[in-house]
Design an enzyme around this catalytic site. Sequence first.
Site, PDB file in Angstrom:
ATOM      1  N   LYS A 283     -45.148 -11.810  -1.781  1.00 31.05           N
ATOM      2  CA  LYS A 283     -46.315 -12.356  -2.476  1.00 31.05           C
ATOM      3  C   LYS A 283     -47.493 -12.560  -1.544  1.00 31.05           C
ATOM      4  O   LYS A 283     -47.370 -12.544  -0.326  1.00 31.05           O
ATOM      5  CB  LYS A 283     -45.932 -13.643  -3.213  1.00 31.05           C
ATOM      6  CG  LYS A 283     -45.057 -13.355  -4.428  1.00 31.05           C
ATOM      7  CD  LYS A 283     -44.902 -14.520  -5.374  1.00 31.05           C
ATOM      8  CE  LYS A 283     -44.165 -14.076  -6.634  1.00 31.05           C
ATOM      9  NZ  LYS A 283     -43.905 -15.187  -7.562  1.00 31.05           N
TER      10      LYS A 283
ATOM     11  N   ARG B 243     -35.205 -14.295  -5.802  1.00 29.81           N
ATOM     12  CA  ARG B 243     -35.623 -13.053  -6.463  1.00 29.81           C
ATOM     13  C   ARG B 243     -36.415 -12.228  -5.441  1.00 29.81           C
ATOM     14  O   ARG B 243     -37.450 -12.678  -4.948  1.00 29.81           O
ATOM     15  CB  ARG B 243     -36.486 -13.381  -7.681  1.00 29.81           C
ATOM     16  CG  ARG B 243     -36.942 -12.179  -8.492  1.00 29.81           C
ATOM     17  CD  ARG B 243     -37.728 -12.659  -9.714  1.00 29.81           C
ATOM     18  NE  ARG B 243     -38.166 -11.539 -10.546  1.00 29.81           N
ATOM     19  CZ  ARG B 243     -39.311 -10.884 -10.385  1.00 29.81           C
ATOM     20  NH1 ARG B 243     -40.155 -11.239  -9.410  1.00 29.81           N
ATOM     21  NH2 ARG B 243     -39.623  -9.881 -11.185  1.00 29.81           N
TER      22      ARG B 243
END
Length: 378
Positions: free
Chosen positions: A317, A352
């Site tokens: 991210k 994840r």
Amino acid sequence: MGAPLEDLETCGADARLYLKPVGLVDSPQWHNDKNLRLNNSLTWFSQIEYLVVEAERPNLRGLVNVTQWPEWSKALPEPLAERAAEQFANLTRQHAALECGERTIRFDQPHVMGILNITPDSFSDGGKHQDDPEKAAEAGLAMAVSGASILDIGGESTRPGANPVWEGDEIKRVVPVIERLAHCGAVLSIDTRKAAVMEAAIAAGAHLINDVSALLHDKRSLEVAGISGCPVVLMHAPSSGKNPHKSDGYGNIVTDTLDWLEQRVADVVAAGFERDKIIIDPGLGFGKSLADNLALMNNIAMFHALGQPLLIGASRKRMIGALSKEAPVDKRLGGSIAFAHHAVQQGAQIVRVHDVPETVQALQVWRGMRDAGLTVAV
């Protein structure tokens, strides 16, 4: 100890108590009765950090050893005492395993969820598997062989600025892949906000629903999820509309997110959903600044007070790039593993990730150290 009890006794009815397990212990067997297991994970804690938030008053903070907790918590005024008892019970809750098709997910060890995007525009791997379900299924199988317990299959990007996808197109993207992976040995998760996609994916063999809108985007989602009997991931996002990143800002990102998830879990349970089938996700990167994301990562353990298995998705991210000289998306492996490692150290049950083999190896090494700490005499 922090704030004296007499200060807590003056708290009003609107005061909110939050508990965070701290004082993590590597070898709990050498400290019998002085530490407790955290939310069924491989982490033990010896202290509780408390935070009391009340309008128009400074926050109250302090530390309490778990050996002192029974006496200390009983001395709290109501309703703080009731909330303290509920959150403490959640911190030490045992979770039943989830039966997902051919796979059983136990929450006494961390699991890797591999990301499999069947999209043209996902921020990390958009277009990589588009229009080729066979190739996408091969990639999913490779993740399963590498140790992913769960494969998260999505047909719509939810990155900032992404365009919504018609449910028919989303179904065409994900169903052929799910059908090919139905017996791969991993739990298949459908990453969607749409009830029709959930129905089609479950019919094709999906076992779990991962909804970034926490079943709020589509008015049929809660009903579909309940009828399916599948477990569900409820994620925090500031908006359940077309743009899940739309935010009006936060007062305190950690307590605001925790309060929202607590209420959402309560609402979903009140609607008839089984509490034991709910996993929560604080939604890193969704309508949150770098400072917000770091605050959440530093307080992951606080979310165990909600009593649900915890999923953390920080892989590749933007915050990793912001912390590493703007490293591009495909150069964020080290940061992704650092966040995954931190998450499981704080008791998160699922991470994840995009980079499955590397993350699995990192967690295998972590697991080896945990096992040694629990069994080897020093």
